[in-house]
Design a protein around this motif. Structure first.
Motif, PDB file in Angstrom:
ATOM      1  N   GLY A 153       0.833  -1.213   0.000  1.00  0.00           N
ATOM      2  CA  GLY A 153       0.000   0.000   0.000  1.00  0.00           C
ATOM      3  C   GLY A 153       0.859   1.252   0.000  1.00  0.00           C
ATOM      4  O   GLY A 153       0.443   2.306   0.485  1.00  0.00           O
ATOM      5  N   ASN A 155      -6.719  -3.609   2.547  1.00  0.00           N
ATOM      6  CA  ASN A 155      -5.835  -4.748   2.239  1.00  0.00           C
ATOM      7  C   ASN A 155      -6.605  -5.931   1.663  1.00  0.00           C
ATOM      8  O   ASN A 155      -6.024  -6.972   1.400  1.00  0.00           O
ATOM      9  N   GLY A 180      -4.746   0.708  -5.787  1.00  0.00           N
ATOM     10  CA  GLY A 180      -3.536   1.148  -5.091  1.00  0.00           C
ATOM     11  C   GLY A 180      -2.253   0.968  -5.879  1.00  0.00           C
ATOM     12  O   GLY A 180      -1.200   1.469  -5.476  1.00  0.00           O
ATOM     13  N   ASP A 181      -2.315   0.251  -7.005  1.00  0.00           N
ATOM     14  CA  ASP A 181      -1.099   0.093  -7.821  1.00  0.00           C
ATOM     15  C   ASP A 181      -0.912   1.243  -8.801  1.00  0.00           C
ATOM     16  O   ASP A 181       0.137   1.373  -9.409  1.00  0.00           O
ATOM     17  N   CYS A 232      -5.659  -2.026  -2.017  1.00  0.00           N
ATOM     18  CA  CYS A 232      -4.277  -2.455  -2.188  1.00  0.00           C
ATOM     19  C   CYS A 232      -4.156  -3.888  -1.672  1.00  0.00           C
ATOM     20  O   CYS A 232      -5.103  -4.665  -1.754  1.00  0.00           O
ATOM     21  N   ALA A 267       4.262  -1.266  -6.467  1.00  0.00           N
ATOM     22  CA  ALA A 267       3.726  -0.061  -7.118  1.00  0.00           C
ATOM     23  C   ALA A 267       4.866   0.755  -7.706  1.00  0.00           C
ATOM     24  O   ALA A 267       4.725   1.382  -8.765  1.00  0.00           O
TER      25      ALA A 267
END
Length: 971
Positions: free
Chosen positions: A216, A381, A414-415, A444, A473
């Motif tokens: 994250g 998550n 989240g990426d 994420c 990421a």
């Protein structure tokens, strides 16, 4: 299938009307007479039949097709998020709703390149542009880009059209979010810092729990860009509340806590040295600690960030952060609530699972609790410790609870760091524009387990197989930038090298790091004493003329005001009390405490369920005009041109946990304020048990945070049954940290007893003593929480009255003792006893309203050989005054009398301390303390009124009985 809408609901814009029958009728009417319809419809129909001035020459478009096309557009606005690419791991299998399929609306492949007319009035977004004609293909492409990319927007549940239009404009802009090279380098730099910080900790402390942010990491660039944007829009101070995941990264990279300090804490940390009177408390684990710093923003402004310390109880810090933010707004005169903002970071499991989330959300628009909108970031998550979402919530998204508030929700992959930055900036803009809550759901994953030593594959094997091979990421963004050619490998290498060097330098410096200053005291708190620095006891009496003046001000109502008859009488009686100086009751004592503190320049705030009138109809601090409904609060008019918020009394929502947390946060911001929370009955306070256990009783020891919060808990046995009798006094006493076997230094010049104790617990029996205990909270050089067992039947008891002379500072008046007028921790027997009374055969010690019942029984039996003393302050225990009374009555048997059952009330706290006081005087041991009260019980009280009366009478009679009390007597 669109539902028909009644004609009465239809407005001129046909987006609201989904009935094509209605449209066709309109069209026939228009054909007969163009003036018979609204101008907007006239334009619309002209377009179809090619009469418009700018006739687009549409290829045979029917009204039904226009309707269906608009419904398709609306379907994307409502449900496009269902098709958005949100899960970085690609694990989530979501059904794409049928209504996003053009075929449902009768469109086929052949229609893709047909041109359609989209002239719509009063709409925002791309529909409102001056390009009424577009091919179906380009319309669909635009909808897919806007609603089904890396961000899923949920906002069509918001009833306010202006808000929806504002968002449509932001979402449907033709140019997708483009960042120039300079911005991209900043984002890259922030992402490298975030990633390398975690990698560095992982290599240096391989087995330490740190609840890292791996998976994250884009949270950090997202937050930093959000803060930069907020600062550009006028925010000067941000209060942050967050759980443990990623906390160290946020502390180091966002709040800018010195890295060497973080690393030093990792290596075991050292207690601070070299500071006078340094109180270090007992400490807490590194991922619970708070801090505050000023940091510069990208736009060249400065912003103050404070991260509130919190326990492991997830979400418990939410209301505390919001309360602290509200206090900041009050002290900085931030009336439009744009300079101070709260940010709450949540986990997906806890946002959906913890009730306090909803309690806090529900404070967001209440006049005395609003902070002008909180930004919520959910670090999602997609798993809570080991629990899958399908076992952790009933709704589709973990954020669905926020829809109850009409908050927009931005789900973001989240990426995709640029999408994260865009969503975070948009959230900041929303908050500063509409002053209401907004949620960013950062979807994420968690690269490791719940903590770094946990094995996640036991329970999520499939997920962790994908995670093991999933690029970070940073790798994804790096490749994207290299492909775009805007950044070279060397550029990335240089940033990476710079970060690495700084981390290593800070690590070396951490070995010699010794914390010198307490980073926890805000400016308002300078000069306040820690428990190790002695603070002299101060008097709390007030000059008689001030008492008279404020007394008049708070008992006077405007001439043309028409209060309820009974309330008018109450105020006339109060004016009489001030006039004669006699018979002041509980509510009057409290009002005088508030008024005198206001005159001295302190802020006073009282909140809780029904506190304006008071649960027992005694306070009447806000009066309602019986004809106009207008409200008047006398305490708002104590000084000329008084700020209307300087005295705040406010009925709260029906919540304990959320509201008590809010008031606690409020009280922590500035010591020059009396902040109080009153429970409706003390019995209900356990709805907020987490706040008592984790924050109020232990916050100073764990986090070095002082608070002077006052908690009023109505308590007393009146026969109202098990839920309206007991504030659970025993729990507060059991949580107090004073040693029952050691008598501390009690000399008035050297005494630090209260400073060294975690809180104060009192059970006060006179209006004057209540007045002084409230004023004492402010008139001292430190702050401690105060738990008050407040009365119910004493509010109107004929004997529970004080004279005005007990409130003032005049020598010779009844309240004035050796040192001056102040709170009496123990009230001695009222029968004018001398310093030595050998003829007294029994000393009954008690606390609270049972005193008045004991005194009545004593008068009835003319038992002049019994002394009754009231222990007004139970904790910390008044050893000096107890010993004074033991010496006064050398031949008396010692009895503790209470109305609560033996396993409740103060007995288990008092007995060992009383025994310690007796032993040190040679007056006996623990076995010589006699108990008179109810027998041990599972329930706090009987539910039968007749049974209550019988028990009460019996215990009072037992305490006053002529025969010696040989053993502990239970009723």
């Amino acid at each position: 299938v669109p539902r028909p809408v009644p004609l009465s609901k239809l407005t001129d814009s046909f987006l609201d009307g989904t009935s094509s029958v209605y449209l066709e009728e309109l069209q026939r009417a228009w054909e007969a007479d163009p003036d018979s319809v609204d101008e907007s419809w006239d334009n619309f129909f002209r377009n179809f039949v090619g009469q418009a001035a700018t006739s687009p020459g549409i290829s045979g478009q029917t009204i039904q097709e226009s309707m269906r096309l608009l419904l398709l557009v609306r379907a994307y606005q409502v449900n496009g998020h269902m098709k958005a690419k949100l899960d970085p791991l690609g694990l989530e299998e979501r059904e794409i709703p049928d209504d996003l399929d053009p075929a449902l609306y009768g469109f086929t492949e052949a229609d893709l390149d047909r041109e359609f007319f989209l002239g719509v009035w009063r709409m925002a977004g791309f529909l409102s542009e001056n390009r009424p004609v577009q091919t179906l293909r380009s319309i669909l492409t635009r909808l897919e880009q806007a609603y089904c990319g890396s961000i899923g927007f949920e906002y069509m549940h918001i009833a306010d059209r202006d808000k929806c239009n504002w968002l449509r404009d932001k979402i449907e802009t033709p140019t997708p979010m483009q960042y120039n090279r300079q911005r991209r380098e900043v984002i890259l730099d922030r992402l490298i810092w975030s990633t390398q910080f975690e990698n560095f900790l992982a290599t240096k402390w391989t087995t330490a729990k740190r609840f890292g942010l791996e998976g994250g990491e884009t949270l950090i660039p997202g937050m930093k860009e959000m803060f930069d944007r907020a600062a550009d829009l006028g925010v000067e101070s941000i209060v942050i509340g967050m759980p443990h995941r990623g906390r160290l990264n946020v502390l180091g990279n966002v709040v800018r806590k010195p890295l060497r300090q973080i690393f030093s804490e990792f290596s075991g940390g050292t207690r601070p040295v070299d500071e006078v009177g340094l109180y270090t408390g007992t400490g807490d684990v590194k991922y619970h600690l708070g801090t505050s710093y000023d940091r510069p923003t990208r736009g060249g402004k400065r912003i103050h960030l404070s991260l509130v310390a919190n326990p492991s109880h997830l979400e418990a810090v939410d209301p505390v952060v919001v309360g602290k933010t509200r206090a900041k707004q009050y002290y900085s005169n931030d009336e439009d609530r744009t300079k101070n903002m709260a940010i709450l970071i949540h986990g997906d499991g806890s946002f959906a699972g913890q009730g306090v989330v909803y309690e806090t959300l529900h404070l967001s628009a209440l006049p005395n609790y609003t902070t002008g909108g909180t930004i919520h970031i959910v670090v999602n998550n997609q798993v809570a410790f080991t629990t899958d979402p399908r076992a952790g919530r009933s709704s589709q998204y973990c954020t669905d609870v926020a829809k109850a508030l009409d908050a927009p929700i931005f789900h973001v992959n989240g990426d995709d760091v640029e999408a994260v930055v865009h969503a975070c900036e948009l959230a900041a803009e929303w908050r500063q524009t509409f002053h209401s809550d907004v949620v960013v759901d950062l979807v994420c994953y968690r690269r490791f387990g719940h903590n770094e030593i946990d094995e996640p594959s036991f329970t999520q094997p499939k997920m962790y197989k994908i995670i093991r091979n999933h690029p970070s990421a940073l790798q994804i963004y790096r490749n994207k930038l290299l492909e775009s050619g805007q950044v070279t490998d060397d550029d990335i290498g240089n940033i990476s090298q710079k970060v690495s060097t700084i981390l290593n330098e800070e690590f070396l410096a951490s070995k010699d790091y010794v914390p010198k200053r307490r980073d926890w005291l805000s400016a308002y708190w300078t000069g306040f004493k820690s428990p190790e620095q002695i603070s002299r006891v101060r008097n709390t009496g007030v000059k008689p003329e001030i008492l008279k003046n404020v007394g008049k001000a708070i008992t006077t109502l405007p001439d043309n005001f028409k209060p309820h008859r009974a309330v008018k009488k109450v105020y006339e009686q109060r004016a009489q009390m001030i006039e004669t100086g006699e018979g002041l009751d509980w509510a009057m004592g409290e009002a005088l405490a508030f008024a005198t503190l206001l005159v001295e320049g302190n802020h006073v705030r009282l909140s809780g369920q029904d506190v304006e009138r008071g649960t027992f109809s005694h306070r009447h601090s806000v009066i309602h005009d019986q004809e106009t409904g207008e409200q008047y609060c006398p305490l708002d008019h104590v000084i000329i041109n008084q700020n209307e918020e300087m005295f705040t009394v406010s009925n709260s929502s029906l919540s304990e946990f959320g509201v008590l947390g809010f008031e606690l946060g409020y009280s922590m911001e500035n010591p020059n304020s009396l902040v109080m929370w009153e429970a409706q009955f003390g019995d209900f306070a356990n709805g907020a048990q987490v706040i008592f256990d984790q924050f109020i009783s232990s916050g100073e020891a764990k986090w070095l945070r002082q608070t002077g919060l006052v908690v009023l808990l109505p308590h007393g046995y009146d026969g109202q049954g098990p839920e309206h009798s007991s504030a659970r006094l025993e729990r507060y006493l059991q949580m107090s940290d004073d040693n029952p076997f050691v008598i501390p230094e009690m000399d008035t010049t050297l005494r630090k007893q209260i400073q060294e104790c975690n809180w104060q617990v009192v059970n006060v029996t006179t209006p004057a003593n209540y007045f002084h205990v409230l004023r004492r909270q402010i008139h001292r050089e430190f702050r401690k929480p105060l738990i008050v067992m407040s009365p119910k039947n004493l509010l109107r008891h004929k004997d529970c009255k004080s004279n005005l002379s007990e409130f003032d500072d005049v020598q010779g008046h009844p309240g004035f003792d050796k040192q001056g007028t102040r709170f009496k921790r123990l009230i001695k027997d009222q029968n004018m006893h001398s310093d030595l009374e050998e003829g007294i055969r029994r000393l009954v010690l008690c606390s609270g309203k049972v005193y008045y019942e004991l005194d009545d029984e004593r008068k009835k039996n003319n038992a002049t050989d019994i002394a009754i003393c009231r222990v007004e302050q139970l904790c910390p225990f008044p050893y000096d005054l107890i010993q004074r009374e033991l010496k006064r009555y050398p031949n008396a048997e010692i009895v503790w009398c209470q109305e609560e059952p033996m396993n409740m009330g103060a007995y288990n706290y008092i007995a060992p301390r009383l025994a310690t006081a007796m032993t040190s005087l040679g007056r006996g041991t623990f076995d010589d303390v006699r108990y008179v009260g109810r027998a041990p019980s599972a329930s706090t009280a009987t539910g039968f009124y007749s049974m209550h009366v019988k028990e009460q009478a019996e215990l009072v009679q037992k305490a006053i009985q002529p025969e010696p009390i040989k053993t502990n007597t239970t009723i």
